[in-house]
Every structure is written in structure tokens, then in C-alpha cells.
Design an enzyme around this catalytic site. Structure first.
Site, PDB file in Angstrom:
ATOM      1  N   ILE A  58       0.909  -1.145   0.000  1.00  0.00           N
ATOM      2  CA  ILE A  58       0.000   0.000   0.000  1.00  0.00           C
ATOM      3  C   ILE A  58       0.949   1.195   0.000  1.00  0.00           C
ATOM      4  CG2 ILE A  58      -1.733   1.315   1.263  1.00  0.00           C
ATOM      5  CD1 ILE A  58      -2.774  -1.328   2.378  1.00  0.00           C
ATOM      6  N   PRO A  59       1.075   1.869  -1.135  1.00  0.00           N
ATOM      7  CA  PRO A  59       2.188   2.808  -1.345  1.00  0.00           C
ATOM      8  C   PRO A  59       2.042   4.172  -0.684  1.00  0.00           C
ATOM      9  CG  PRO A  59       0.816   2.754  -3.286  1.00  0.00           C
ATOM     10  CD  PRO A  59       0.243   1.739  -2.335  1.00  0.00           C
ATOM     11  N   CYS A  60       2.094   4.196   0.640  1.00  0.00           N
ATOM     12  CA  CYS A  60       2.006   5.483   1.339  1.00  0.00           C
ATOM     13  C   CYS A  60       3.235   6.347   1.057  1.00  0.00           C
ATOM     14  CB  CYS A  60       1.792   5.274   2.830  1.00  0.00           C
ATOM     15  SG  CYS A  60       3.082   4.305   3.628  1.00  0.00           S
ATOM     16  N   HIS A  61       4.288   5.753   0.499  1.00  0.00           N
ATOM     17  CA  HIS A  61       5.464   6.559   0.131  1.00  0.00           C
ATOM     18  C   HIS A  61       5.147   7.526  -1.005  1.00  0.00           C
ATOM     19  CE1 HIS A  61       5.692   2.993  -2.517  1.00  0.00           C
ATOM     20  NE2 HIS A  61       6.239   3.819  -3.397  1.00  0.00           N
TER      21      HIS A  61
END
Length: 196
Positions: free
Chosen positions: A138-141
């Protein structure tokens, strides 16, 4: 009692702890004191009376393959993962929106909040992003400041920069477009907890 499996997966940006339940992958977290404290609190809240054991699990092996493909820049090989996402309804909406954000694209916290139906909830969206149980997957970056600046990341700002640069270098340019348009172009998620 809920039984959870865990293993450590080595990555170019440091070791990560993967945790799986009988339903699927439920955590992929950096092995740092702050993130481990957050992980323990998360497991206590959402997996009541759990027992965690160091052992292999099909969902953890699948996550290791996914990470290998990701870090080798073979994004077209990223397979579906079976996930066990547990969080508040708002957190899950934020995580689902992040799952739809294409590789190489970013979004500001305010735009993310607006997209999930909470236009004044930039801080809440930031909190949900911070509590993301599945780093990288889950690409919170890909969540950045309103002016395009890099903001906090659980693994560290250097790791966030590495991930964004890695995605751009692999043929997915860091797109400078309206962040909401990036999300609106993508179909909403299915009612499953799988990730591509």
C-alpha cells in the site's frame, strides 16, 4: 485465539517484518523501534488475543516474491496478494485509494483526503497513511506535501526518496499532474482485499 505467522524479509531499503493471518498478509513493516511499536499496538487492537510465531506462510512467501519483482523494477510482474486489512472505515478507504495510485504518481495529503470524502481531513489522511499496515504494497510513500515536498515516512525520508526514484527510474516518470486526476482515472477497487 488468532495465530499469526511472521518472517523477516530483506530489502534494499532494510529488513521488513511480514505478518500473516489465516486470511492473508496483514502487515509488512520496517524493523525499526518506532515502527515495531506501532506494529505491536496494531496487532493488539485488530488481532485480539493473537499469538505470533516465527514460521513460513504462503502469504509471506508471496509478499517476498512481490517485493523481489518490485525492487528489480519488474512492475508488470507484481502479482495479486491476498490481504487481511483491518482498520477503521476511514483508514481502509485511504488505503484503498493508495492502492489505486499508479506507480510513479504521487498525491498530496489534502487531495487524498478529498478523494476519500473528507475534504478537511488532510491530517486524518496523514494519520491513516502513517498507520498503513503494508508498507510499499500500500504505497504510502507516494503521499507528499502540498508543494511537492517529501514528508514523513515510517521507513525514513531516505527510503521514501529511494522508492520514488526507483519507480521513476524503472520507466514510470514522477508525474506532475493534478493529484486528484491521477486517482480519478483509475477504476475503484473491487470489494476484495487483494492487491496487484
Amino acid at each position: 485465539m488468532e495465530y499469526l505467522s511472521t518472517e523477516t524479509i530483506d530489502t534494499p531499503i532494510g529488513p521488513m517484518q511480514a505478518v500473516a493471518s489465516a486470511q492473508g498478509l496483514c502487515a509488512l513493516e520496517f524493523v525499526t523501534p518506532d515502527r515495531q511499536h506501532l506494529l505491536q499496538a496494531r496487532l493488539a487492537r485488530w488481532y485480539h488475543g493473537h499469538r505470533i510465531e516465527q514460521r513460513s506462510h504462503p502469504s509471506i512467501r508471496a509478499a517476498a516474491r512481490w517485493l523481489r519483482s518490485y525492487f528489480n523494477g519488474r512492475f508488470d510482474e507484481l502479482t495479486e496478494l491476498t490481504l487481511d486489512l483491518r482498520g477503521t472505515p476511514f483508514e481502509v478507504r485511504v488505503w484503498q485509494a493508495l492502492r489505486r495510485l499508479p506507480i510513479g504518481e504521487t498525491i498530496a495529503y489534502a487531495a487524498l483526503a478529498t478523494h476519500v470524502g473528507s475534504p478537511k481531513g488532510a491530517r486524518a489522511a496523514g494519520g491513516a497513511s502513517r498507520r498503513n499496515p503494508l508498507s510499499i504494497i500500500i504505497p504510502c510513500h507516494r503521499v507528499i506535501g502540498e508543494q511537492g515536498q517529501l514528508t514523513g515516512y515510517g521507513g525514513g525520508i531516505e527510503q521514501k526518496q529511494y522508492l520514488l526514484t526507483h519507480e521513476a527510474a524503472a520507466g514510470h516518470p514522477h508525474v506532475k499532474e493534478t493529484h486528484r486526476e491521477a486517482l480519478d482515472r483509475v477504476a475503484p477497487p473491487a470489494n476484495s482485499t487483494s492487491v496487484k
